[in-house]
Write a protein that holds these residues in place. Structure first.
Motif, mmCIF file in Angstrom:
data_model
loop_
_atom_site.group_PDB
_atom_site.id
_atom_site.type_symbol
_atom_site.label_atom_id
_atom_site.label_comp_id
_atom_site.label_asym_id
_atom_site.label_seq_id
_atom_site.Cartn_x
_atom_site.Cartn_y
_atom_site.Cartn_z
ATOM 1 N N ALA A 294 0.830 -1.209 0.000
ATOM 2 C CA ALA A 294 0.000 0.000 0.000
ATOM 3 C C ALA A 294 0.862 1.257 0.000
ATOM 4 O O ALA A 294 0.547 2.239 -0.685
ATOM 5 C CB ALA A 294 -0.921 -0.002 1.218
ATOM 6 N N ARG A 295 1.957 1.234 0.758
ATOM 7 C CA ARG A 295 2.834 2.411 0.823
ATOM 8 C C ARG A 295 3.509 2.678 -0.524
ATOM 9 O O ARG A 295 3.640 3.829 -0.947
ATOM 10 C CB ARG A 295 3.888 2.211 1.913
ATOM 11 C CG ARG A 295 4.734 3.464 2.174
ATOM 12 C CD ARG A 295 5.583 3.338 3.417
ATOM 13 N NE ARG A 295 6.593 2.304 3.290
ATOM 14 C CZ ARG A 295 6.630 1.172 3.988
ATOM 15 N NH1 ARG A 295 5.674 0.911 4.870
ATOM 16 N NH2 ARG A 295 7.585 0.285 3.813
ATOM 17 N N SER B 121 0.829 4.151 -2.753
ATOM 18 C CA SER B 121 0.425 5.492 -2.288
ATOM 19 C C SER B 121 1.504 6.532 -2.515
ATOM 20 O O SER B 121 1.223 7.738 -2.479
ATOM 21 C CB SER B 121 0.065 5.441 -0.797
ATOM 22 O OG SER B 121 -0.990 4.549 -0.559
ATOM 23 N N VAL C 44 0.840 9.861 -6.232
ATOM 24 C CA VAL C 44 -0.532 10.362 -6.089
ATOM 25 C C VAL C 44 -1.401 9.990 -7.285
ATOM 26 O O VAL C 44 -2.547 9.545 -7.140
ATOM 27 C CB VAL C 44 -0.529 11.891 -5.895
ATOM 28 C CG1 VAL C 44 -1.959 12.422 -5.848
ATOM 29 C CG2 VAL C 44 0.209 12.266 -4.615
ATOM 30 N N SER D 203 -2.218 6.279 -7.187
ATOM 31 C CA SER D 203 -3.204 5.992 -6.138
ATOM 32 C C SER D 203 -4.611 6.330 -6.612
ATOM 33 O O SER D 203 -5.545 5.546 -6.425
ATOM 34 C CB SER D 203 -2.891 6.811 -4.877
ATOM 35 O OG SER D 203 -1.617 6.509 -4.377
ATOM 36 N N SER E 270 -9.357 4.539 0.187
ATOM 37 C CA SER E 270 -7.905 4.601 0.360
ATOM 38 C C SER E 270 -7.259 3.386 -0.281
ATOM 39 O O SER E 270 -7.895 2.332 -0.444
ATOM 40 C CB SER E 270 -7.532 4.652 1.846
ATOM 41 O OG SER E 270 -7.794 3.403 2.473
ATOM 42 N N VAL E 271 -5.992 3.527 -0.632
ATOM 43 C CA VAL E 271 -5.245 2.411 -1.203
ATOM 44 C C VAL E 271 -5.126 1.280 -0.188
ATOM 45 O O VAL E 271 -5.186 0.099 -0.543
ATOM 46 C CB VAL E 271 -3.843 2.881 -1.663
ATOM 47 C CG1 VAL E 271 -2.976 1.691 -2.064
ATOM 48 C CG2 VAL E 271 -3.968 3.853 -2.828
ATOM 49 N N GLU E 272 -4.957 1.634 1.090
ATOM 50 C CA GLU E 272 -4.865 0.618 2.132
ATOM 51 C C GLU E 272 -6.113 -0.266 2.155
ATOM 52 O O GLU E 272 -6.026 -1.493 2.283
ATOM 53 C CB GLU E 272 -4.670 1.276 3.505
ATOM 54 C CG GLU E 272 -3.318 1.925 3.715
ATOM 55 C CD GLU E 272 -3.204 3.282 3.031
ATOM 56 O OE1 GLU E 272 -4.241 3.791 2.522
ATOM 57 O OE2 GLU E 272 -2.091 3.829 2.993
#
Length: 272
Positions: free
Chosen positions: A36-37, A40, A43, A46, A66-68
């Motif tokens: 995820a990081r 992310s 931008v 994402s 969110s991507v998470e």
């Protein structure tokens, strides 16, 4: 064959973020937070991932913010395959606007393929979506290489008894299926996707089961059906590839006539 296919044609290299994603997935215990990081960190990437997973064809029960969340719900492998397709679009962008229609169609076919995969027992949704994005990537490259390539596409659409790859070979001494296979191999896509891309215009692979795996045949069949729905029911245009392999594709997927009609109705409602 590879030297002949690639003569004067540049294969885009994998972006660093994709290398990092695959390195993390290759670990014994990959960390979804790292995946995820990495996504992310860009931008634009994402935003594109969230737009993709929230499309109606992807069939999620709730919108992702969110991507998470997306990585948690879809899984690391699925999220990485979506990212791979999005990065490929960036890598083969073409001149301003020249490939927009191509990529829009690829995204819609991928979404439809994902929905079809969810509708069959043990359907490979992740691979079907990635295959939908990648299967015609050779066309995008050939559009940039040959000024008269659009004429080749127009000619191929009028020919029922031969696949587009045969017309391409005659006019350009290469074809988009072989080229797409080489791109997929270079971007380290799963073998089943690479093989499916190579044979996705060859109906005879359904008759000789030793040519490729059953999983690859299922991806070819799902994609053929997705393109059929996309072209003939959403855009009201002819799809010659379906005429050549439609019956085999439905047999491979085990779809009865009533199931085919229900699926067509569902997709038409989604598109509307």
């Amino acid at each position: 064959m590879i030297e002949k296919t690639l003569k004067g044609i540049a294969i885009p290299s994998r972006p660093q973020v994709l290398v990092q994603l695959h390195n993390e997935l290759a670990k014994d215990d990959p960390d979804p937070r790292v995946i995820a990081r990495l996504i992310s960190g860009d931008v634009g990437l994402s935003a594109a991932v969230l737009k993709t997973v929230n499309s109606p064809f992807f069939g999620l029960s709730r919108r992702m913010s969110s991507v998470e969340q997306a990585v948690s719900l879809l899984g690391m492998r699925s999220a990485t395959q979506i990212v791979t397709g999005l990065l490929l679009r960036t890598a083969i962008a073409g001149k301003a606007g020249s490939l927009e229609r191509f990529w829009d169609s690829a995204e819609k076919v991928a979404g439809i393929a994902s929905h079809i995969a969810l509708s069959i027992p043990h359907g490979p949704r992740d691979e079907a979506y990635c295959f939908g994005l990648f299967h015609d990537i050779g066309i995008a490259i050939l559009m940039q290489k040959f000024p008269d390539y659009r004429q080749t596409l127009a000619m191929a659409e009028q020919i029922i008894d031969r696949p587009i790859t045969a017309v391409e070979e005659e006019r350009h001494a290469t074809d988009h299926a072989t080229l797409g296979y080489l791109v997929a191999k270079g971007w380290f896509l799963p073998e089943v996707i690479c093989d499916g891309i190579l044979y996705h215009h060859d109906p005879s692979v359904f008759d000789d089961r030793e040519v490729t795996s059953s999983q690859a045949l299922t991806l070819i069949a799902i994609n053929a059906l997705a393109e059929h729905f996309h072209d003939e029911y959403l855009h009201l245009r002819h799809n010659s590839n379906w005429q050549r392999m439609g019956d085999r594709a439905l047999d491979q997927l085990g779809l009865r006539e009533d199931e085919y009609c229900d699926l067509r109705e569902d997709l038409t409602k989604m598109a509307g």
